[in-house]
Design a protein around this motif. Sequence first.
Motif, short mmCIF file in Angstrom:
data_model
loop_
_atom_site.label_atom_id
_atom_site.label_comp_id
_atom_site.label_asym_id
_atom_site.label_seq_id
_atom_site.Cartn_x
_atom_site.Cartn_y
_atom_site.Cartn_z
N VAL A 1 0.85 -1.19 0.00
CA VAL A 1 0.00 0.00 0.00
C VAL A 1 0.89 1.23 0.00
O VAL A 1 2.08 1.19 0.33
N ARG A 2 0.30 2.36 -0.36
CA ARG A 2 1.05 3.61 -0.41
C ARG A 2 0.11 4.78 -0.11
O ARG A 2 -1.09 4.60 0.00
N TYR B 1 -3.10 5.39 2.73
CA TYR B 1 -3.33 4.05 3.29
C TYR B 1 -2.10 3.58 4.07
O TYR B 1 -2.23 2.93 5.11
N LEU B 2 -0.91 3.90 3.57
CA LEU B 2 0.30 3.55 4.29
C LEU B 2 0.41 4.35 5.58
O LEU B 2 0.84 3.83 6.61
N VAL C 1 -2.03 5.39 7.45
CA VAL C 1 -2.95 4.77 8.42
C VAL C 1 -2.36 3.46 8.94
O VAL C 1 -2.46 3.15 10.14
N ALA C 2 -1.71 2.70 8.07
CA ALA C 2 -1.13 1.43 8.50
C ALA C 2 0.02 1.65 9.49
O ALA C 2 0.14 0.94 10.49
#
Length: 344
Positions: A111-112, A115-116, A118-119
Motif C-alpha cells: 500500500v502507499r 493508506y500507508l 494509516v497502516a
Amino acid sequence: MSYSRNDVVNFLALMAIGFAIIPMFVTSGYWYSSILIPWLCLALAAIGQQIVMGYAGQLALGAAGFMAAGAFACFNLILRVPDIPFFVALGLSGLIASGFGILFGLPSLRVRGIYLMVATLASQFFIIWMIDKFGWFKNYDTSGIITAQDIVIFGREFTSPLQMYLVVLVVVTVLTILAVNMARGATGRNWMAVRDMDIAAESMGISLLRTKLQAFAISSFYCGVAGALFAFTYLKSMEPVAFDIKLSFEILFMVIIGGLGTISGAFIGAAFILLFPVVLNTLGNRFFHGMIDATIISAIELVVFGVLIILFMIYEPLGMAKLWEKLKQRMRPKTAPKTRLAQL
C-alpha cells in the motif's frame, strides 16, 4: 559524494557555536533544559521522519511510538544489564526501535499514500498499548511514571543541564553527519529514486523491498535514539503518555514546515514548532496581560500550524529550509560580470 568549501566552513562554524560559544555565554539552566535539549532531541526525531518521508517518499506516521520504544528500551537495558555503558544502551535502544520500524514498514510493499500512513499509525497505538499492558517494561511500577536513571559515562555522572546538553549535542552531531552522508551517497539516491518513481527504480535494479525497509529501519533507529535522549535528558522520567499521537503530529509538522527532503529543515522545523508557542504566549501576556485564555492560545497555535502547512505545500514544498537558502543567496554580494575588455 563530495563536500564543497562552504560545507566545511559551515560545519566548523556550527561546531564552534554548539560546543564553544553556547556553553561560554549561556549560563541559565532554563535554556538548556527547556529550549536547547528538547530542540536537539526533536530535531533528531525529525531527521528520522525526513529519511522515511522526505527522502524515501513513504507517508509514515507514528514517530512518537518509536521514540517510546527507544526510551523504554534504554531504561530497561540500563536497569537489567549490569554496568552497561550509556552509549551502548542508547545504540541498542535504537536497534530495538529499528526492529519495530521494519515490522510496521512491511505494509509499504503493498500500500502507499494515505493508506500507508494509516497502516503505520498502528505502530503508535500498539507500542504504547504494549508498554501499558505489560508491567515488565515499567519495572512493575503502579504509579505509571518512573524516574529515568542518571546518565553515567566512564564512571562520571552527567546530571547538570550543561552536561546533558553536551551529551545530546555529541549524539545529534554524529547521527546528523551520518544522515547527510547517507542522503548524499548511493543510499540516498536509491531512496529518492523510489520516492520519485518506484516502478522505474525497480526496472533499474533497485530492490523496493530492501530500499523501503531500509528507510523504515534507519528512520525508526533515529526516532528510538531521540526518544531515549528525550526521556533521559528532558523529561527525566518514563511515561507512555508523553509519547502520544500529538507528538507524532508535531514531528510531522516539523518536517513539512521545515522542508521535505532536507536535513537542515528538520532543525528549522523543530525550532519553529518548539519556539512558536513560547513566543505566542509571551506576546499574549505582554499585550493582553493574561486576558486571553490558554485554551484559546493553544487553538491559535493549531490554526497557524494548519495554515502554514497548506501554504508551504502549495507555494514552497521545500519549506523554511528553501526560504533560508533564497535569503542567503540574496544577501550574498553579486559580482559584476567580466567584460571582454576586462578579460583582455
